[in-house]
Design a protein around this motif. Structure first.
Motif, PDB file in Angstrom:
ATOM      1  N   LEU A 150      13.054  46.836  29.403  1.00 27.31           N
ATOM      2  CA  LEU A 150      12.570  45.870  30.394  1.00 27.31           C
ATOM      3  C   LEU A 150      12.299  44.506  29.766  1.00 27.31           C
ATOM      4  O   LEU A 150      12.496  43.472  30.415  1.00 27.31           O
ATOM      5  N   ARG A 151      11.853  44.480  28.514  1.00 25.39           N
ATOM      6  CA  ARG A 151      11.621  43.192  27.857  1.00 25.39           C
ATOM      7  C   ARG A 151      12.928  42.425  27.704  1.00 25.39           C
ATOM      8  O   ARG A 151      13.001  41.222  27.949  1.00 25.39           O
ATOM      9  N   GLN A 152      13.980  43.130  27.313  1.00 21.51           N
ATOM     10  CA  GLN A 152      15.298  42.507  27.192  1.00 21.51           C
ATOM     11  C   GLN A 152      15.807  42.062  28.548  1.00 21.51           C
ATOM     12  O   GLN A 152      16.398  40.979  28.686  1.00 21.51           O
ATOM     13  N   LEU A 153      15.564  42.851  29.582  1.00 31.60           N
ATOM     14  CA  LEU A 153      15.991  42.505  30.929  1.00 31.60           C
ATOM     15  C   LEU A 153      15.311  41.229  31.401  1.00 31.60           C
ATOM     16  O   LEU A 153      15.925  40.364  32.029  1.00 31.60           O
ATOM     17  N   GLY A 154      14.024  41.101  31.067  1.00 34.76           N
ATOM     18  CA  GLY A 154      13.295  39.896  31.462  1.00 34.76           C
ATOM     19  C   GLY A 154      13.877  38.636  30.845  1.00 34.76           C
ATOM     20  O   GLY A 154      14.029  37.614  31.507  1.00 34.76           O
ATOM     21  N   TRP A 155      14.231  38.689  29.547  1.00 36.85           N
ATOM     22  CA  TRP A 155      14.838  37.539  28.896  1.00 36.85           C
ATOM     23  C   TRP A 155      16.202  37.210  29.495  1.00 36.85           C
ATOM     24  O   TRP A 155      16.552  36.048  29.662  1.00 36.85           O
ATOM     25  N   GLY A 203       9.155  39.033  45.732  1.00 41.51           N
ATOM     26  CA  GLY A 203       9.776  38.547  44.510  1.00 41.51           C
ATOM     27  C   GLY A 203       9.055  38.989  43.253  1.00 41.51           C
ATOM     28  O   GLY A 203       9.597  38.874  42.154  1.00 41.51           O
ATOM     29  N   LYS A 204       7.835  39.501  43.389  1.00 39.68           N
ATOM     30  CA  LYS A 204       7.083  39.984  42.234  1.00 39.68           C
ATOM     31  C   LYS A 204       7.537  41.400  41.858  1.00 39.68           C
ATOM     32  O   LYS A 204       8.119  42.123  42.650  1.00 39.68           O
ATOM     33  N   HIS A 205       7.232  41.772  40.615  1.00 36.84           N
ATOM     34  CA  HIS A 205       7.549  43.129  40.175  1.00 36.84           C
ATOM     35  C   HIS A 205       6.527  43.574  39.141  1.00 36.84           C
ATOM     36  O   HIS A 205       5.801  42.758  38.567  1.00 36.84           O
ATOM     37  N   ILE A 206       6.470  44.878  38.892  1.00 40.87           N
ATOM     38  CA  ILE A 206       5.664  45.428  37.805  1.00 40.87           C
ATOM     39  C   ILE A 206       6.513  46.429  37.038  1.00 40.87           C
ATOM     40  O   ILE A 206       7.464  47.004  37.586  1.00 40.87           O
ATOM     41  N   ASP A 207       6.167  46.622  35.779  1.00 41.95           N
ATOM     42  CA  ASP A 207       6.930  47.509  34.906  1.00 41.95           C
ATOM     43  C   ASP A 207       6.125  48.756  34.567  1.00 41.95           C
ATOM     44  O   ASP A 207       4.921  48.692  34.302  1.00 41.95           O
ATOM     45  N   LEU A 208       6.826  49.900  34.544  1.00 44.23           N
ATOM     46  CA  LEU A 208       6.251  51.189  34.189  1.00 44.23           C
ATOM     47  C   LEU A 208       6.965  51.746  32.966  1.00 44.23           C
ATOM     48  O   LEU A 208       8.023  51.242  32.588  1.00 44.23           O
ATOM     49  N   PRO A 209       6.419  52.781  32.336  1.00 41.73           N
ATOM     50  CA  PRO A 209       7.096  53.372  31.180  1.00 41.73           C
ATOM     51  C   PRO A 209       8.486  53.901  31.523  1.00 41.73           C
ATOM     52  O   PRO A 209       8.812  54.152  32.685  1.00 41.73           O
ATOM     53  N   ASP A 210       9.303  54.056  30.487  1.00 39.72           N
ATOM     54  CA  ASP A 210      10.653  54.629  30.596  1.00 39.72           C
ATOM     55  C   ASP A 210      11.581  53.791  31.466  1.00 39.72           C
ATOM     56  O   ASP A 210      12.366  54.310  32.258  1.00 39.72           O
ATOM     57  N   ARG A 211      11.441  52.461  31.333  1.00 37.45           N
ATOM     58  CA  ARG A 211      12.351  51.501  31.982  1.00 37.45           C
ATOM     59  C   ARG A 211      12.306  51.549  33.508  1.00 37.45           C
ATOM     60  O   ARG A 211      13.306  51.256  34.178  1.00 37.45           O
ATOM     61  N   ILE A 212      11.174  51.896  34.050  1.00 34.55           N
ATOM     62  CA  ILE A 212      11.010  51.889  35.507  1.00 34.55           C
ATOM     63  C   ILE A 212      10.416  50.553  35.921  1.00 34.55           C
ATOM     64  O   ILE A 212       9.373  50.136  35.415  1.00 34.55           O
ATOM     65  N   ARG A 213      11.078  49.872  36.831  1.00 37.06           N
ATOM     66  CA  ARG A 213      10.576  48.588  37.352  1.00 37.06           C
ATOM     67  C   ARG A 213      10.451  48.697  38.869  1.00 37.06           C
ATOM     68  O   ARG A 213      11.352  49.211  39.534  1.00 37.06           O
ATOM     69  N   ILE A 214       9.351  48.203  39.386  1.00 35.05           N
ATOM     70  CA  ILE A 214       9.076  48.215  40.829  1.00 35.05           C
ATOM     71  C   ILE A 214       9.197  46.791  41.361  1.00 35.05           C
ATOM     72  O   ILE A 214       8.443  45.901  40.941  1.00 35.05           O
ATOM     73  N   TYR A 215      10.137  46.569  42.251  1.00 30.62           N
ATOM     74  CA  TYR A 215      10.372  45.245  42.834  1.00 30.62           C
ATOM     75  C   TYR A 215       9.819  45.205  44.259  1.00 30.62           C
ATOM     76  O   TYR A 215       9.930  46.170  45.002  1.00 30.62           O
ATOM     77  N   LYS A 216       9.278  44.037  44.611  1.00 35.64           N
ATOM     78  CA  LYS A 216       8.828  43.816  45.996  1.00 35.64           C
ATOM     79  C   LYS A 216       9.637  42.696  46.629  1.00 35.64           C
ATOM     80  O   LYS A 216       9.776  41.613  46.055  1.00 35.64           O
ATOM     81  N   THR A 217      10.193  42.966  47.812  1.00 30.31           N
ATOM     82  CA  THR A 217      10.830  41.926  48.607  1.00 30.31           C
ATOM     83  C   THR A 217      10.006  41.762  49.882  1.00 30.31           C
ATOM     84  O   THR A 217       8.911  42.301  50.002  1.00 30.31           O
ATOM     85  N   ARG A 218      10.546  41.029  50.843  1.00 29.45           N
ATOM     86  CA  ARG A 218       9.753  40.744  52.043  1.00 29.45           C
ATOM     87  C   ARG A 218       9.392  42.016  52.813  1.00 29.45           C
ATOM     88  O   ARG A 218       8.265  42.152  53.287  1.00 29.45           O
ATOM     89  N   ASN A 219      10.317  42.946  52.910  1.00 27.67           N
ATOM     90  CA  ASN A 219      10.065  44.126  53.733  1.00 27.67           C
ATOM     91  C   ASN A 219      10.321  45.450  53.007  1.00 27.67           C
ATOM     92  O   ASN A 219      10.329  46.498  53.647  1.00 27.67           O
TER      93      ASN A 219
END
Length: 358
Positions: free
Chosen positions: A341-346, A314-330
C-alpha cells in the motif's frame, strides 16, 4: 438396584451424549484424531477407539512434530507412532519448524503452532479420505479461552470460546469433560501419556491464565469460575450465531458488485444497518477479499465505521495484508491490492491517479 457405571463406561457415555447433542458425525464417517500424546489427546483416542464400532466410524491418528523442545518433540512423535502401531491404527506424522514459521508469519509461537497444526490436519484429512477432524479440547480449555478473550477485550464472538463443532469439519468430543474427569479415565484404563514442559512456561499467556490467574480467581473470588465461564460461553453461542445469520443476510443485501479481489457495498445500505450488525457485515466484506480476519482488530473496524459516517468521498483507509477501503459518494469498496500500500500511494501521487471507482 441400578449398577453404578465404571469410570470408563461413564466417560464414554458422557462423550457419546456430547457427540449426539452436536451431531458431530454420522455412521460410516472417517474421523482423523489430532494426537499430541498428551493426556487430553490420549483420552480422545481411547474413547473414540471404544466408541468406533458402536458409532460405525473409522479412525486414524495425526501428529504434528513442532520441531521444538530440544528433541522432546521427537520422543512425543515416537510415543504416538508406537501407540498407533500397537493398536493397528493409521498414523500420519509431519515435522514443521514452527519457530521459523512464527518468524516468517510475524506471529507468536502459539499462533504459528495452531496454524501449522490445522493446515497439516486439513491436508492429511483431504488426502486420506477423512470426513472430519477431532481435537482433544476440554471444558477447562474452553474456560481458559473465554477468560483470555475477556482479558483481550473481545466481543461476543470471542467470548463464545471453543465451539463443539466448527464448519462441520472440526469436532471436539471432549469439550464437555473436565481435566479431572480425563485424568480419572486415563488412570482407570491404565493409559500412559507424555507431558509437555512448555505447558507450564509462564512466557505463554494461556499458561499464566491456567496456572496463576484461574487458581487465584478460584481461591479469592469464585470457586466455580470455570463453570461460570463455560456457562457464559454456552449462553453467548446461540446469540452470536443468531446475530451472524442476520449479518450475512444484511451483507448480501448491501453487496452491489463482487469480484475475487474486491467487493463493492452500498453506502446507504451500510448506513441503515443496526449498530450491532454493521461491524459483522464489515468483517464479512473483509473475509470475502482477504479470506480471513487475521490481524484485523476492533480498531480497524472502528476506523471503517468512522470512514463510513464522517469521511468525505474519495478518502480511504489501509488495513493489514494490502487491504484498502475506499469511499465514494454512494459506495464502499473493499479491495486487496496487488502491491504494498505504501508503494501504491506513491504511484498515485506520481501519476496523478485517483483511487479506482467503486
Amino acid at each position: 438396584m441400578t449398577r453404578a457405571l465404571s469410570i470408563p463406561d461413564r466417560f464414554c457415555r458422557d462423550v457419546t451424549r456430547t457427540i449426539q447433542a452436536h451431531d458431530m458425525f454420522r455412521t460410516a464417517d472417517a474421523v482423523l484424531l489430532a494426537v499430541s500424546g498428551g493426556p487430553d489427546s490420549m483420552a480422545l483416542v481411547r474413547v473414540m477407539m471404544g466408541l468406533s464400532t458402536e458409532l460405525g466410524i473409522r479412525i486414524g491418528l495425526a501428529h504434528l512434530n513442532h520441531g521444538l523442545r530440544n528433541g522432546d518433540a521427537d520422543l512425543d512423535q515416537s510415543f504416538v507412532q508406537q501407540f498407533a502401531e500397537t493398536h493397528g491404527l493409521p498414523c500420519f506424522c509431519e515435522t514443521r519448524d514452527v519457530a521459523a514459521l512464527a518468524g516468517h508469519w510475524k506471529t507468536s509461537l502459539e499462533d504459528a503452532g495452531r496454524r501449522a497444526r490445522y493446515d497439516f490436519f486439513s491436508r492429511t484429512a483431504a488426502a486420506n479420505g477423512y470426513t472430519c477432524i477431532a481435537t482433544g479440547h476440554t471444558r477447562d480449555d474452553n474456560a481458559e479461552q473465554v477468560l483470555m478473550a475477556l482479558l483481550r477485550g473481545s466481543g461476543p464472538s470471542g467470548l463464545v470460546g471453543i465451539p463443539a463443532k466448527r464448519d462441520d469439519r472440526v469436532i471436539r468430543p471432549l469439550i464437555d469433560r473436565s481435566k479431572k474427569e480425563i485424568l480419572a479415565f486415563l488412570d482407570a484404563v491404565e493409559q500412559t501419556f507424555v507431558t509437555d514442559d512448555s505447558n507450564r512456561d509462564p512466557a505463554f499467556l494461556r499458561n499464566r491464565i491456567r496456572h496463576l490467574l484461574i487458581p487465584l480467581l478460584e481461591t479469592e473470588y469464585n470457586p466455580g469460575i470455570k463453570q461460570g465461564l463455560n456457562r457464559l460461553s454456552r449462553i453467548l453461542g446461540p446469540e452470536d450465531h443468531f446475530l451472524d445469520e442476520h449479518a450475512r443476510q444484511a451483507f448480501d443485501t448491501c453487496v452491489e458488485k463482487k469480484e475475487a479481489a474486491s467487493i463493492v457495498l452500498s453506502l446507504p445500505g451500510l448506513e441503515a444497518l443496526h449498530p450491532a450488525l454493521l461491524p459483522r457485515v464489515l468483517r464479512h466484506a473483509i473475509v470475502s477479499v482477504k479470506s480471513d480476519l487475521r490481524r484485523i482488530t476492533h480498531d480497524h473496524i472502528s476506523a471503517i465505521r468512522h470512514l463510513i459516517a464522517h469521511a468525505a468521498p474519495g478518502k480511504h483507509i489501509d488495513l493489514p495484508d494490502r487491504i484498502r477501503i475506499y469511499k465514494t459518494r454512494n459506495r464502499i469498496c473493499v479491495k486487496k491490492e496487488t502491491m504494498p500500500l505504501r508503494q501504491l500511494g506513491w504511484m498515485h501521487k506520481l501519476s496523478g491517479l485517483r483511487p479506482p471507482k467503486a
